[in-house]
Design a protein around this motif. Structure first.
Motif: not given
Length: 273
Positions: A99-103, A123-124, A140-141, A149-150
């Motif tokens: 999947l992409d970001y919007p999906s 997944a992210w 490691t965020p 990601y956002a």
């Protein structure tokens, strides 16, 4: 070319949900199919067997069962757990990786189980490396890969806005785009350094006064985001004689908005790919 790029986002979302449902059904079938091996104690002569009446209340016909109770098939299932939760995590992550970001965001709004799966950090992380760069595989965020990601996506959009302003030659938009501070700096392709907000704006006014417009082709975008600072590196080509160029843009976060504080563009040297 990636085979999945030819399909629409709703189609990929439907395929992912269907795949998850298939794995759930397969897991349920294999887990709860009763054993084919059955034991009949009707003719048993074991003296330890206990005679009990049928459930219809008859007492003339009796059946014998062993005192040892049969194992309860569902005894090992965790109370309140779901099929989705008992799937192998790698299967879920692999399915969501298409999947992409919007999906992925739309999937998280379907129900609680899909929301939990779509918010999985792995997944992210996979989506980040697919959409942006593998250079930060060891990062490691602090707030997880979804938030990272956002934040990266936001700064990439801001960086794209900068080139749109240059194409439009809008000095008003450029003034709003830069942080009004004495320490901001800009180094144009000529190598000349401009320091301070007013000096930087004057340099852009001179560039926008050219009759020839600038049309940038941007590639190899790499972004790194910290709490209140971010920088983006990229390669650009411009429809003029000089180039291509290496570009670095630095941003600071103030009052809920990203502002440019440094821009550096220089002609690429050496062997070009």
């Amino acid at each position: 070319m990636d085979i999945f790029s030819s399909f629409s986002q709703p189609f990929l979302l439907a395929v992912t949900v269907t795949s998850l449902c298939f794995f759930i059904a397969l897991f349920s079938f294999r887990r709860f199919t009763p054993s084919r091996k059955q034991h009949c104690n009707c003719a048993s002569s074991n003296s330890d067997a206990v005679a009990v009446p049928y459930l219809n209340g008859g007492v003339s016909e009796m059946m014998e069962i062993s005192q040892s109770p049969a194992p309860v098939v569902l005894a090992d299932r965790r109370t309140g757990s779901s099929m989705m939760e008992e799937l192998v995590p790698e299967i879920t992550t692999h399915a969501l990786s298409y999947l992409d970001y919007p999906s992925l965001c739309r999937l998280s709004m379907t129900n609680s189980l899909m929301r939990k799966a779509a918010n999985d950090d792995n997944a992210w992380k996979a989506l980040y490396h697919k959409d942006f760069t593998l250079e930060q595989v060891s990062v490691t965020p602090s707030n997880g890969w979804k938030a990272y990601y956002a934040a990266t996506r936001a700064i990439v959009i801001v960086n794209t806005e900068f080139f749109n302003i240059v194409r439009d030659k809008s000095i008003q938009a450029m003034r709003r785009f830069w942080l009004n501070a004495d320490y901001v700096k800009c180094i144009h392709a000529t190598g000349e350094l401009f320091s301070g907000y007013n000096s930087v704006m004057q340099s852009w006014q001179l560039i926008f006064n050219w009759e020839q417009g600038l049309n940038f082709q941007v590639r190899d975008v790499r972004a790194r985001v910290l709490t209140d600072m971010a920088w983006v590196t990229m390669r650009t080509s411009v429809d003029i004689d000089a180039g291509p160029f290496n570009v670095t843009n630095v941003f600071e976060f103030h009052s809920g908005q990203w502002y440019m504080v440094h821009h550096h563009i220089s002609v690429m040297t050496g062997d070009l790919e």
